[in-house]
Scaffold this motif. Structure first.
Motif, mmCIF file in Angstrom:
data_model
loop_
_atom_site.group_PDB
_atom_site.id
_atom_site.type_symbol
_atom_site.label_atom_id
_atom_site.label_comp_id
_atom_site.label_asym_id
_atom_site.label_seq_id
_atom_site.Cartn_x
_atom_site.Cartn_y
_atom_site.Cartn_z
ATOM 1 N N SER A 70 0.809 -1.232 0.000
ATOM 2 C CA SER A 70 0.000 0.000 0.000
ATOM 3 C C SER A 70 0.839 1.278 0.000
ATOM 4 C CB SER A 70 -1.002 -0.001 1.170
ATOM 5 O OG SER A 70 -0.349 0.098 2.410
ATOM 6 N N GLN A 71 1.968 1.226 -0.682
ATOM 7 C CA GLN A 71 2.844 2.386 -0.790
ATOM 8 C C GLN A 71 3.203 2.616 -2.255
ATOM 9 O OE1 GLN A 71 6.247 1.739 1.763
ATOM 10 N NE2 GLN A 71 6.631 3.906 1.975
ATOM 11 N N TRP A 72 3.308 3.869 -2.647
ATOM 12 C CA TRP A 72 3.840 4.197 -3.966
ATOM 13 C C TRP A 72 5.350 3.987 -3.931
ATOM 14 C CZ3 TRP A 72 1.120 5.812 -8.261
ATOM 15 C CH2 TRP A 72 -0.223 6.158 -8.061
ATOM 16 N N ILE A 73 5.920 3.618 -5.063
ATOM 17 C CA ILE A 73 7.371 3.479 -5.164
ATOM 18 C C ILE A 73 7.845 4.282 -6.372
ATOM 19 C CG2 ILE A 73 9.326 1.911 -5.471
ATOM 20 C CD1 ILE A 73 7.462 -0.355 -4.481
ATOM 21 N N VAL A 74 8.876 5.081 -6.142
ATOM 22 C CA VAL A 74 9.593 5.728 -7.236
ATOM 23 C C VAL A 74 10.902 4.962 -7.326
ATOM 24 C CG1 VAL A 74 10.780 7.811 -8.016
ATOM 25 C CG2 VAL A 74 8.578 8.002 -6.793
ATOM 26 N N ILE A 75 11.098 4.237 -8.422
ATOM 27 C CA ILE A 75 12.354 3.506 -8.593
ATOM 28 C C ILE A 75 13.065 4.114 -9.797
ATOM 29 C CG2 ILE A 75 11.256 1.620 -9.905
ATOM 30 C CD1 ILE A 75 13.343 -0.262 -8.494
ATOM 31 N N TYR A 76 14.255 4.632 -9.528
ATOM 32 C CA TYR A 76 14.977 5.258 -10.636
ATOM 33 C C TYR A 76 16.337 4.597 -10.810
ATOM 34 C CZ TYR A 76 18.037 8.301 -7.752
ATOM 35 O OH TYR A 76 18.983 8.784 -6.893
ATOM 36 N N PHE A 77 16.724 4.477 -12.078
ATOM 37 C CA PHE A 77 17.962 3.801 -12.463
ATOM 38 C C PHE A 77 18.949 4.841 -12.946
ATOM 39 C CE2 PHE A 77 14.510 0.855 -12.685
ATOM 40 C CZ PHE A 77 15.031 -0.296 -12.113
ATOM 41 N N TYR A 78 20.185 4.720 -12.470
ATOM 42 C CA TYR A 78 21.220 5.685 -12.853
ATOM 43 C C TYR A 78 22.540 4.952 -13.027
ATOM 44 C CZ TYR A 78 22.730 5.554 -7.953
ATOM 45 O OH TYR A 78 23.194 5.155 -6.726
ATOM 46 N N PRO A 79 23.436 5.512 -13.872
ATOM 47 C CA PRO A 79 24.667 4.782 -14.218
ATOM 48 C C PRO A 79 25.684 4.606 -13.092
ATOM 49 C CG PRO A 79 24.131 6.384 -15.922
ATOM 50 C CD PRO A 79 23.205 6.646 -14.774
ATOM 51 N N LYS A 80 26.003 5.680 -12.332
ATOM 52 C CA LYS A 80 27.131 5.550 -11.415
ATOM 53 C C LYS A 80 27.099 6.608 -10.313
ATOM 54 C CE LYS A 80 32.096 4.651 -11.571
ATOM 55 N NZ LYS A 80 31.955 3.750 -10.436
ATOM 56 N N ASP A 81 27.415 6.174 -9.093
ATOM 57 C CA ASP A 81 27.514 7.093 -7.957
ATOM 58 C C ASP A 81 28.580 8.158 -8.233
ATOM 59 O OD1 ASP A 81 25.670 5.564 -6.560
ATOM 60 O OD2 ASP A 81 27.157 4.527 -5.346
ATOM 61 N N ASN A 82 28.342 9.355 -7.706
ATOM 62 C CA ASN A 82 29.320 10.447 -7.726
ATOM 63 C C ASN A 82 29.701 10.952 -9.115
ATOM 64 O OD1 ASN A 82 29.873 11.289 -5.008
ATOM 65 N ND2 ASN A 82 30.668 9.231 -4.687
ATOM 66 N N THR A 83 28.850 10.746 -10.096
ATOM 67 C CA THR A 83 29.063 11.384 -11.399
ATOM 68 C C THR A 83 28.097 12.566 -11.456
ATOM 69 O OG1 THR A 83 27.514 9.837 -12.419
ATOM 70 C CG2 THR A 83 29.852 9.280 -12.563
ATOM 71 N N PRO A 84 28.361 13.573 -12.280
ATOM 72 C CA PRO A 84 27.587 14.820 -12.204
ATOM 73 C C PRO A 84 26.066 14.658 -12.307
ATOM 74 C CG PRO A 84 29.551 15.147 -13.539
ATOM 75 C CD PRO A 84 29.475 13.678 -13.229
ATOM 76 N N GLY A 85 25.585 13.992 -13.352
ATOM 77 C CA GLY A 85 24.133 13.846 -13.524
ATOM 78 C C GLY A 85 23.508 13.023 -12.417
ATOM 79 N N CYS A 86 24.187 11.965 -12.017
ATOM 80 C CA CYS A 86 23.660 11.083 -10.978
ATOM 81 C C CYS A 86 23.618 11.795 -9.623
ATOM 82 C CB CYS A 86 24.509 9.816 -10.898
ATOM 83 S SG CYS A 86 24.515 8.898 -12.451
ATOM 84 N N LYS A 143 16.533 13.190 -18.281
ATOM 85 C CA LYS A 143 17.565 14.218 -18.100
ATOM 86 C C LYS A 143 17.530 14.537 -16.597
ATOM 87 C CE LYS A 143 18.644 14.957 -22.475
ATOM 88 N NZ LYS A 143 18.943 13.557 -22.792
ATOM 89 N N ALA A 144 18.686 14.506 -15.954
ATOM 90 C CA ALA A 144 18.743 14.595 -14.492
ATOM 91 C C ALA A 144 18.141 15.885 -13.941
ATOM 92 C CB ALA A 144 20.184 14.447 -14.016
ATOM 93 N N LYS A 145 18.477 17.020 -14.543
ATOM 94 C CA LYS A 145 18.060 18.302 -13.981
ATOM 95 C C LYS A 145 16.535 18.469 -14.050
ATOM 96 C CE LYS A 145 19.565 23.118 -13.948
ATOM 97 N NZ LYS A 145 19.404 23.174 -12.508
ATOM 98 N N GLY A 146 15.929 18.713 -12.900
ATOM 99 C CA GLY A 146 14.488 18.947 -12.843
ATOM 100 C C GLY A 146 13.644 17.682 -12.861
ATOM 101 N N HIS A 147 14.290 16.530 -12.966
ATOM 102 C CA HIS A 147 13.528 15.282 -13.082
ATOM 103 C C HIS A 147 12.748 14.940 -11.810
ATOM 104 C CE1 HIS A 147 12.247 11.363 -14.270
ATOM 105 N NE2 HIS A 147 12.945 10.777 -13.318
ATOM 106 N N ALA A 148 13.376 15.071 -10.646
ATOM 107 C CA ALA A 148 12.697 14.727 -9.390
ATOM 108 C C ALA A 148 11.412 15.547 -9.229
ATOM 109 C CB ALA A 148 13.631 14.944 -8.200
ATOM 110 N N GLN A 149 11.457 16.825 -9.634
ATOM 111 C CA GLN A 149 10.263 17.673 -9.553
ATOM 112 C C GLN A 149 9.163 17.156 -10.469
ATOM 113 O OE1 GLN A 149 13.424 18.718 -9.784
ATOM 114 N NE2 GLN A 149 13.764 20.330 -8.271
ATOM 115 N N ALA A 150 9.528 16.701 -11.667
ATOM 116 C CA ALA A 150 8.550 16.157 -12.615
ATOM 117 C C ALA A 150 7.899 14.893 -12.053
ATOM 118 C CB ALA A 150 9.220 15.865 -13.962
ATOM 119 N N VAL A 151 8.701 14.047 -11.407
ATOM 120 C CA VAL A 151 8.174 12.812 -10.813
ATOM 121 C C VAL A 151 7.216 13.157 -9.669
ATOM 122 C CG1 VAL A 151 8.772 10.674 -9.596
ATOM 123 C CG2 VAL A 151 10.202 11.475 -11.493
#
Length: 159
Positions: free
Chosen positions: A31-47, A141-149
């Protein structure tokens, strides 16, 4: 290479370790929503941008009954350093064998400087409390994506 799950399909089940090596499964989130996002690598600019944006909005996701999960091939130790370095409050899952990444169709052919290779395509899935894919972002595209979600979650959670 598996295809990207479509809206209306059951979310692919998973069971994979988080940054602290605790097993996290789809069924942990009843009974919970899940946002699951996939990204290439920790500590890289977009990620880093994406992880910090999701962290900044994590409280708002929680208020809507959603859990944010980031997934990359990095191991737990790298995730812990990433979390500590950027003060992240989201859960990061390790998928070095790409099982979860492939199940969601995020392991794809990529191009960089004229070379083709297989890698993690930045993509996000919104999973409804009944474990159905509610919305997909296959090429993020990383920038602004979390807000769109967050905006999409607000729209869907309140209908």
């Amino acid at each position: 290479m598996s295809s990207i799950p479509e809206v209306g399909q059951p979310a692919p089940a998973f069971s994979t370790p988080d940054q602290n090596n605790n097993l996290v499964s789809l069924n942990d989130f009843d009974s919970q929503w899940i946002v699951i996002y996939f990204y290439p690598k920790d500590n890289t600019p977009g990620c880093t941008t994406e992880a910090k944006d999701f962290t900044e909005l994590n409280q708002q996701f929680s208020q809507l009954g959603a859990k944010v999960l980031g997934v990359s091939p990095d191991l737990g130790k790298a995730h812990c350093k990433f979390i500590d370095k950027h003060n992240l409050s989201i859960t990061l899952l390790s998928d070095p064998e790409h099982q979860l990444i492939e199940a969601y169709g995020a392991w794809r052919l990529k191009k960089f400087m004229g070379k083709e290779y297989m890698g993690v395509a930045r993509s996000t899935f919104l999973i409804s409390p009944d474990k159905i894919i509610a919305y997909t972002w296959p090429n993020v595209k990383a920038k602004g994506h979390a807000q769109a979600v967050l905006a999409k979650l607000q729209e869907l959670a309140n209908t």
